[in-house]
Write a protein that holds these residues in place. Structure first.
Motif, PDB file in Angstrom:
ATOM      1  N   PHE B  85       0.847  -1.196   0.000  1.00  0.00           N
ATOM      2  CA  PHE B  85       0.000   0.000   0.000  1.00  0.00           C
ATOM      3  C   PHE B  85       0.887   1.253   0.000  1.00  0.00           C
ATOM      4  O   PHE B  85       1.943   1.272   0.636  1.00  0.00           O
ATOM      5  CB  PHE B  85      -0.859   0.049   1.269  1.00  0.00           C
ATOM      6  CG  PHE B  85      -1.896  -1.037   1.371  1.00  0.00           C
ATOM      7  CD1 PHE B  85      -2.332  -1.741   0.257  1.00  0.00           C
ATOM      8  CD2 PHE B  85      -2.456  -1.343   2.605  1.00  0.00           C
ATOM      9  CE1 PHE B  85      -3.304  -2.730   0.373  1.00  0.00           C
ATOM     10  CE2 PHE B  85      -3.431  -2.326   2.728  1.00  0.00           C
ATOM     11  CZ  PHE B  85      -3.854  -3.023   1.613  1.00  0.00           C
ATOM     12  N   ARG B  86       0.412   2.293  -0.679  1.00  0.00           N
ATOM     13  CA  ARG B  86       1.071   3.597  -0.593  1.00  0.00           C
ATOM     14  C   ARG B  86       0.940   4.155   0.828  1.00  0.00           C
ATOM     15  O   ARG B  86       0.155   3.654   1.612  1.00  0.00           O
ATOM     16  CB  ARG B  86       0.389   4.555  -1.583  1.00  0.00           C
ATOM     17  CG  ARG B  86       0.800   4.254  -2.967  1.00  0.00           C
ATOM     18  CD  ARG B  86      -0.074   4.709  -4.067  1.00  0.00           C
ATOM     19  NE  ARG B  86       0.483   4.063  -5.238  1.00  0.00           N
ATOM     20  CZ  ARG B  86       1.450   4.600  -5.990  1.00  0.00           C
ATOM     21  NH1 ARG B  86       1.860   5.815  -5.784  1.00  0.00           N
ATOM     22  NH2 ARG B  86       1.976   3.905  -6.980  1.00  0.00           N
ATOM     23  N   ASP B  87       1.706   5.226   1.097  1.00  0.00           N
ATOM     24  CA  ASP B  87       1.618   5.919   2.398  1.00  0.00           C
ATOM     25  C   ASP B  87       2.076   5.107   3.597  1.00  0.00           C
ATOM     26  O   ASP B  87       1.479   5.226   4.681  1.00  0.00           O
ATOM     27  CB  ASP B  87       0.170   6.375   2.692  1.00  0.00           C
ATOM     28  CG  ASP B  87      -0.194   7.641   1.960  1.00  0.00           C
ATOM     29  OD1 ASP B  87       0.686   8.192   1.282  1.00  0.00           O
ATOM     30  OD2 ASP B  87      -1.347   8.075   2.075  1.00  0.00           O
ATOM     31  N   GLU B  89       4.247   4.680   6.899  1.00  0.00           N
ATOM     32  CA  GLU B  89       4.809   5.709   7.783  1.00  0.00           C
ATOM     33  C   GLU B  89       6.135   5.212   8.348  1.00  0.00           C
ATOM     34  O   GLU B  89       6.298   4.014   8.583  1.00  0.00           O
ATOM     35  CB  GLU B  89       3.812   6.020   8.908  1.00  0.00           C
ATOM     36  CG  GLU B  89       2.560   6.706   8.384  1.00  0.00           C
ATOM     37  CD  GLU B  89       1.559   6.985   9.497  1.00  0.00           C
ATOM     38  OE1 GLU B  89       1.489   8.128   9.956  1.00  0.00           O
ATOM     39  OE2 GLU B  89       0.848   6.036   9.895  1.00  0.00           O
ATOM     40  N   PHE B 102      -1.377  -5.770  -0.409  1.00  0.00           N
ATOM     41  CA  PHE B 102      -2.392  -6.586  -1.071  1.00  0.00           C
ATOM     42  C   PHE B 102      -1.677  -7.809  -1.645  1.00  0.00           C
ATOM     43  O   PHE B 102      -0.628  -7.679  -2.276  1.00  0.00           O
ATOM     44  CB  PHE B 102      -3.048  -5.744  -2.180  1.00  0.00           C
ATOM     45  CG  PHE B 102      -3.843  -6.542  -3.155  1.00  0.00           C
ATOM     46  CD1 PHE B 102      -5.056  -7.106  -2.780  1.00  0.00           C
ATOM     47  CD2 PHE B 102      -3.388  -6.740  -4.451  1.00  0.00           C
ATOM     48  CE1 PHE B 102      -5.795  -7.852  -3.679  1.00  0.00           C
ATOM     49  CE2 PHE B 102      -4.134  -7.488  -5.359  1.00  0.00           C
ATOM     50  CZ  PHE B 102      -5.330  -8.041  -4.971  1.00  0.00           C
ATOM     51  N   ASN B 104      -2.184 -11.453  -3.949  1.00  0.00           N
ATOM     52  CA  ASN B 104      -3.117 -12.192  -4.796  1.00  0.00           C
ATOM     53  C   ASN B 104      -2.516 -13.478  -5.329  1.00  0.00           C
ATOM     54  O   ASN B 104      -1.302 -13.590  -5.511  1.00  0.00           O
ATOM     55  CB  ASN B 104      -3.658 -11.321  -5.935  1.00  0.00           C
ATOM     56  CG  ASN B 104      -2.604 -10.928  -6.928  1.00  0.00           C
ATOM     57  OD1 ASN B 104      -1.492 -10.627  -6.534  1.00  0.00           O
ATOM     58  ND2 ASN B 104      -2.945 -10.913  -8.195  1.00  0.00           N
ATOM     59  N   THR B 113      -5.395  -9.003   2.237  1.00  0.00           N
ATOM     60  CA  THR B 113      -4.723  -7.758   2.609  1.00  0.00           C
ATOM     61  C   THR B 113      -4.269  -7.884   4.061  1.00  0.00           C
ATOM     62  O   THR B 113      -4.862  -8.618   4.852  1.00  0.00           O
ATOM     63  CB  THR B 113      -5.652  -6.531   2.525  1.00  0.00           C
ATOM     64  OG1 THR B 113      -6.790  -6.740   3.347  1.00  0.00           O
ATOM     65  CG2 THR B 113      -6.111  -6.253   1.100  1.00  0.00           C
ATOM     66  N   TYR B 115      -2.629  -5.208   7.324  1.00  0.00           N
ATOM     67  CA  TYR B 115      -2.197  -3.884   7.758  1.00  0.00           C
ATOM     68  C   TYR B 115      -1.506  -4.032   9.101  1.00  0.00           C
ATOM     69  O   TYR B 115      -2.010  -4.715   9.999  1.00  0.00           O
ATOM     70  CB  TYR B 115      -3.383  -2.905   7.851  1.00  0.00           C
ATOM     71  CG  TYR B 115      -2.878  -1.497   7.696  1.00  0.00           C
ATOM     72  CD1 TYR B 115      -2.489  -1.037   6.441  1.00  0.00           C
ATOM     73  CD2 TYR B 115      -2.685  -0.675   8.791  1.00  0.00           C
ATOM     74  CE1 TYR B 115      -1.942   0.222   6.292  1.00  0.00           C
ATOM     75  CE2 TYR B 115      -2.144   0.586   8.642  1.00  0.00           C
ATOM     76  CZ  TYR B 115      -1.773   1.025   7.391  1.00  0.00           C
ATOM     77  OH  TYR B 115      -1.217   2.272   7.241  1.00  0.00           O
ATOM     78  N   PRO B 231       3.771  -4.394  -8.042  1.00  0.00           N
ATOM     79  CA  PRO B 231       3.591  -5.794  -7.623  1.00  0.00           C
ATOM     80  C   PRO B 231       4.925  -6.536  -7.699  1.00  0.00           C
ATOM     81  O   PRO B 231       5.682  -6.353  -8.658  1.00  0.00           O
ATOM     82  CB  PRO B 231       2.613  -6.360  -8.656  1.00  0.00           C
ATOM     83  CG  PRO B 231       2.322  -5.294  -9.627  1.00  0.00           C
ATOM     84  CD  PRO B 231       3.112  -4.074  -9.303  1.00  0.00           C
TER      85      PRO B 231
END
Lengths: 236, 236
Positions: B85-87, B89, B102, B104, B113, B115, B231
């Motif tokens: 994912f972008r962003d 920290e 992500f 697949n 997914t 986090y 990817p």
């Protein structure tokens, strides 16, 4: 005003209070929203899977609710970019039956994901994660029970001594409603119309702006899929 | 054998039975896993946020458990690609404090997914979605209560008549354990060592293969972040 019925449930108001409680929720960091159900016979004939009718498939139906949930949690601030997940599923005419995306706001590490599908057992979840608290709801679109909508929240969680557990456990909130959310939605529509009819109010822009923003995110997901899952900027 | 303690809780065995129940769960389609906690003082001095020590930060700590959960749910079949994912920290020295990805499998629309974060209130969720059922767990890494681990499952959900609700509601399963998961893990380690010592068994490859696969996915997330969130193929 669109017919996104869950927005009119009193539970939605209560959940928003939890989100806005700086002491207990802190700043919103991540939202994950899923809405899926098994299409069944519906997959043969419904307009939502017909390329010449409502051709956005699961994205336009279940994705609509999940994207709305994400925007709702973010006070309708649009994400900076939307990046579709690889491996969406289609029917034989090319209508989406299953897809998802990652959304980011380009500040404070604020991110969201959604997943929408006609090919999975019913799931209607929002998980919102903040710097101080979380909340979860498992039936946000149509409550399991029409009379009462539950959700679960927790704040300031910590490991118990020696990491032998975690406290506190999430608490259940039960929000009762005398009228079902669909009736409350029609009631709100009537109130807005009556206000104009009686010369007491002008047409309200709130709902049309929210609808348009939801559609803009859907359009960005479609553009991302069509362009090989690249990030697509969302501009109002 | 790595020290991923939650894998040794009897609840994990029970959850796997739910996942494998073809009649009630169907085929696995999507897994979402989150593990976060607030780093607090830990963010100043812990080896996990020191670039010269365990420099994978939240990805190497909380991400490890979430990625393991995803692989566990997929019978350790590696994903085809991983897209970060972008962003994400970082702290001031460049160690990841918050990130996700992500995954697949390039078949049957199977996706996942995760986090991971040191910047959000404690969350330890797995949501696994199948064609016929779902399950959810909210304390998969360290159970809220050391003596009993709950999870929630539902199968063959459907709208009630006139869409006035949904049935059935998810059921709670409570799996008791006399020994905490950490003790069960040490017990398993002792069993493996004793088997070799007594000439009854050879070194078992199961745990090292699982550990390596988990690390391969972590490495792919790092590569995806370093290369602009592209990817990255996962090869064993």
């Amino acid at each position: 005003m669109d017919a996104t019925m869950w927005m009119h449930h009193p539970r939605t108001v209560k959940m928003k209070e939890v989100l806005c409680d700086e002491q207990r929720f802190g700043q919103l960091k991540s939202v994950q929203s899923t809405f899926s159900y098994i299409g069944g016979d519906f997959l043969k004939n419904d307009i939502r899977v017909n390329l010449d009718l409502d051709a956005l498939g699961a994205l336009g139906d279940t994705g609509w609710y999940s994207i709305r949930a994400i925007l709702w949690a973010h006070d309708y601030e649009l994400p900076n970019t939307v990046t579709a997940f690889r491996d969406p599923e289609y029917n034989e005419s090319g209508v989406i039956l299953s897809c998802g995306a990652f959304l980011n706001w380009n500040k404070d590490g604020k991110v969201a994901t959604f997943y929408s599908s006609f090919l999975m057992n019913l799931c209607m979840d929002i998980i919102a994660l903040g710097t101080k608290g979380n909340f979860r709801v498992h039936d946000f679109v149509i409550p399991f029970n029409e009379k009462v909508g539950p959700f679960y929240a927790v704040a300031n969680s910590r490991w118990a001594d020696l990491s032998l557990g975690c406290i506190p456990e999430p608490s259940e909130f039960k929000i009762a409603t005398d009228l079902p959310q669909e009736a409350l939605m029609v009631h709100e529509f009537g109130r807005l119309v009556a206000g104009i009819r009686n010369g007491e109010a002008k047409p309200e822009k709130k709902w049309s702006v929210i609808s348009r923003k939801t559609q803009l995110v859907i359009d960005a997901v479609v553009a991302s899929i069509k362009n090989g899952f690249v990030p697509v900027e969302v501009l109002y």
